[in-house]
Enzyme design. Structure first.
Site, short mmCIF file in Angstrom:
data_model
loop_
_atom_site.label_atom_id
_atom_site.label_comp_id
_atom_site.label_asym_id
_atom_site.label_seq_id
_atom_site.Cartn_x
_atom_site.Cartn_y
_atom_site.Cartn_z
CE1 TYR A 85 75.28 45.53 25.17
CE2 TYR A 85 74.58 45.93 22.92
CZ TYR A 85 75.07 46.40 24.12
OH TYR A 85 75.32 47.73 24.28
CB THR A 138 61.31 65.67 42.42
OG1 THR A 138 60.98 64.29 42.26
CG2 THR A 138 60.60 66.22 43.64
CE LYS A 271 56.87 55.71 40.94
NZ LYS A 271 58.21 56.04 40.43
CG PHE A 462 63.47 64.82 47.82
CD1 PHE A 462 63.58 65.62 46.69
CD2 PHE A 462 63.18 63.48 47.65
CE1 PHE A 462 63.41 65.08 45.42
CE2 PHE A 462 63.00 62.94 46.39
CZ PHE A 462 63.13 63.74 45.27
C1 LIG Z 1 54.91 60.94 38.59
C2 LIG Z 1 56.31 60.38 38.50
N1 LIG Z 1 57.03 60.62 37.39
C3 LIG Z 1 58.28 60.16 37.28
C4 LIG Z 1 58.89 59.44 38.28
C5 LIG Z 1 60.33 59.02 38.12
O1 LIG Z 1 60.43 57.67 37.95
P1 LIG Z 1 61.65 56.77 38.50
O2 LIG Z 1 61.63 56.86 39.99
O3 LIG Z 1 61.33 55.40 37.99
O4 LIG Z 1 62.90 57.31 37.93
C6 LIG Z 1 58.17 59.16 39.43
C7 LIG Z 1 58.80 58.40 40.52
O5 LIG Z 1 58.53 58.48 41.68
C8 LIG Z 1 56.84 59.65 39.55
O6 LIG Z 1 56.12 59.44 40.66
#
Ligand SMILES: Cc1ncc(COP(=O)(O)O)c(C=O)c1O
Length: 472
Positions: A85, A138, A271, A462
């Protein structure tokens, strides 16, 4: 021979071909379901590709988030999970990797990127604050708004024009930032929200010169810069290719220099860092770190796991080092470019120059006859799925959401359908199938009708909104 002499892709472009710096050890079978079944699946999903079952998808280009193929070394790392933990040894490996490659001393793990966005927004933003940034993302903007802030777009104008060939369309317009400072005062700007690359602009990079000048401007006003480092490896490749003085530097060196101009970063490790789940937040300020460590235990988990299992942190520590290798980033962006070059040569309208993680189709140019409130980009995503089982997603008026003050749709200039390429997952043959499907949708564009929204969730609509075709 009754056909032209075939050419490899390299030969077609007058150069030697390149290949991915890995070979495939394990495969996951996929299949295409027939057209009638796809029609039913799309109807059941309310014409929203986020609501399709992945079993009904043939080539999944919904997102590059968490969809990477992990390496044998990462899978081996999964077996080394220390699931204590508190104080898991995998956390210390992760902390060390972030310190080494990104250069920030203090690290807070989170379950994914938006967990980190939540913490930094709660820690720094007060009601009435303004957060300038190079185009919204977003989840980033929503967390800034939920903390009481107002996001202000200060990206250069070129970013809003899909055809403009500016090499660094992610750059901040420093004049726009200066006028915001004059208008609201630096004390009402908790930080500049800088992203490299800029997802919503088409995966467009920020130059080293731009971040250096931004640092100078922010220093003059005592302002901080926090970086969305989600695709900074790809951003660093563009700097290596396009900016004077960086051709001889490695991606790792460029990354470290870029980060050195910022006060900290948040990361969706799903990513560039090549894992299926994970995120982090890292800063230089010890006091802020203290506050963030306090917040992480409320929302994510203890400060040495932040919502990740020990094994996830191990795979992430390995992915950080693997993902930044020059050959890896070149092959990744090279595959995106391969698809982009095909579509460009076929004169299909896409955002130019091709960005790092995806091809963005210009849905406005596909469907000039479909008004923006009949969702051209969502329509195009639906058409691609119907044609070939390829899953893409909307980045247009639906993603932009509603203005919290007026409740009206925000109408972004860019109305795009994103074909996002997962890392180390698909081959050149998959890209050919995708390209031909885009061409089929383009050829059929004049017969295509738009959609109407029949269900709209309150946040990040979306993901879960539902649609029906507009009737004549
Ligand atoms: C540029 C960018 N910032 C933040 C995020 C948010 O990350 P997460 O999907 O891991 O919460 C994303 C995800 O698509 C992103 O493309």
């Amino acid at each position: 021979m009754d056909h032209p002499i075939p050419k490899t892709m390299g030969q077609q472009f007058g150069r030697r071909s390149w290949a991915e710096p890995w070979k495939i050890k394990m495969v996951e079978p996929i299949k295409m379901i027939d057209r009638a079944t796809r029609e039913n699946a799309l109807r059941a999903a309310g014409y929203n590709t986020f609501l399709l079952r992945s079993e009904d998808v043939y080539i999944d280009l919904l997102t590059d988030s968490g969809t990477s193929a992990m390496s044998d070394r990462q899978w081996a790392g999964i077996m080394l999970g220390d699931e204590a933990y508190a104080g898991s040894r995998n956390f210390y490996r992760l902390e060390q990797a972030i310190q080494e490659y990104y250069g920030y001393p203090y690290v807070v793990p989170t379950h994914q990127g938006r967990g980190a966005e939540h913490l930094i927004s709660q820690a720094l933003i007060k009601p009435g604050h303004y957060i300038p940034g190079n185009m919204y993302f977003t989840t980033t903007r929503l967390h800034q708004e939920l903390a009481g802030g107002t996001f202000v777009d200060v990206i250069i104008d070129e970013a809003h024009d899909p055809a403009n060939l500016h090499p660094f369309k992610g750059n901040i317009d420093l004049d726009k930032l200066r006028s915001l400072i004059d208008q609201v005062g630096a004390s009402n700007i908790p930080y500049v929200s800088l992203a490299g690359t800029v997802n919503m602009a088409g995966g467009q990079p920020v130059s080293m010169a731009n971040v250096r000048q931004l640092r100078e401007l922010c220093d003059r006003h005592g302002m901080r810069i926090y970086l969305d480092a989600t695709r900074m490896y790809e951003n660093s490749l563009f700097i290596q290719e396009r900016e004077d003085g960086y051709q001889q530097k490695t991606i790792a060196q460029i990354l470290k220099e870029f980060c050195s101009y910022t006060d900290g970063a948040w990361m969706s490790a799903k990513k560039d860092n090549l894992v299926n789940i994970g995120g982090w937040l890292a800063v230089r300020d010890a006091e802020l770190f203290d506050n963030l460590r306090n917040l992480v235990v409320i929302y994510e988990g203890l400060h040495t796991y932040g919502g990740m299992a020990g094994r996830d942190m191990e795979a992430l520590a390995i992915g950080i080092a693997e993902g930044v290798e020059d050959d890896q980033v070149r092959a990744r962006v090279g595959q995106v470019r391969y698809l982009g070059e095909l579509l460009t040569d076929w004169e299909i309208p896409i955002v130019q120059p091709v960005g790092g993680h995806a091809i963005f189709l210009d849905a406005r140019s596909f469907y000039p006859h479909i008004p923006q409130d009949q969702f051209p980009a969502q329509t195009l995503a639906a058409q691609l799925y119907l044609d070939s089982g390829v899953r893409s997603m909307e980045r247009g008026v639906i993603s932009a959401g509603r203005d919290p003050a007026t409740g009206q749709h925000r109408y972004p200039k860019l109305e795009l359908t994103r074909l996002t390429i997962p890392r180390r997952v698909y081959t050149q043959a998959h890209m050919d199938v995708v390209a031909e499907s885009v061409k089929a949708a383009y050829d059929n564009r004049r017969q295509t009708r738009g959609l109407m929204m029949v269900y709209e969730p309150q946040y990040l609509r979306f993901f879960q909104a539902r649609f029906e075709p507009v009737q004549e």
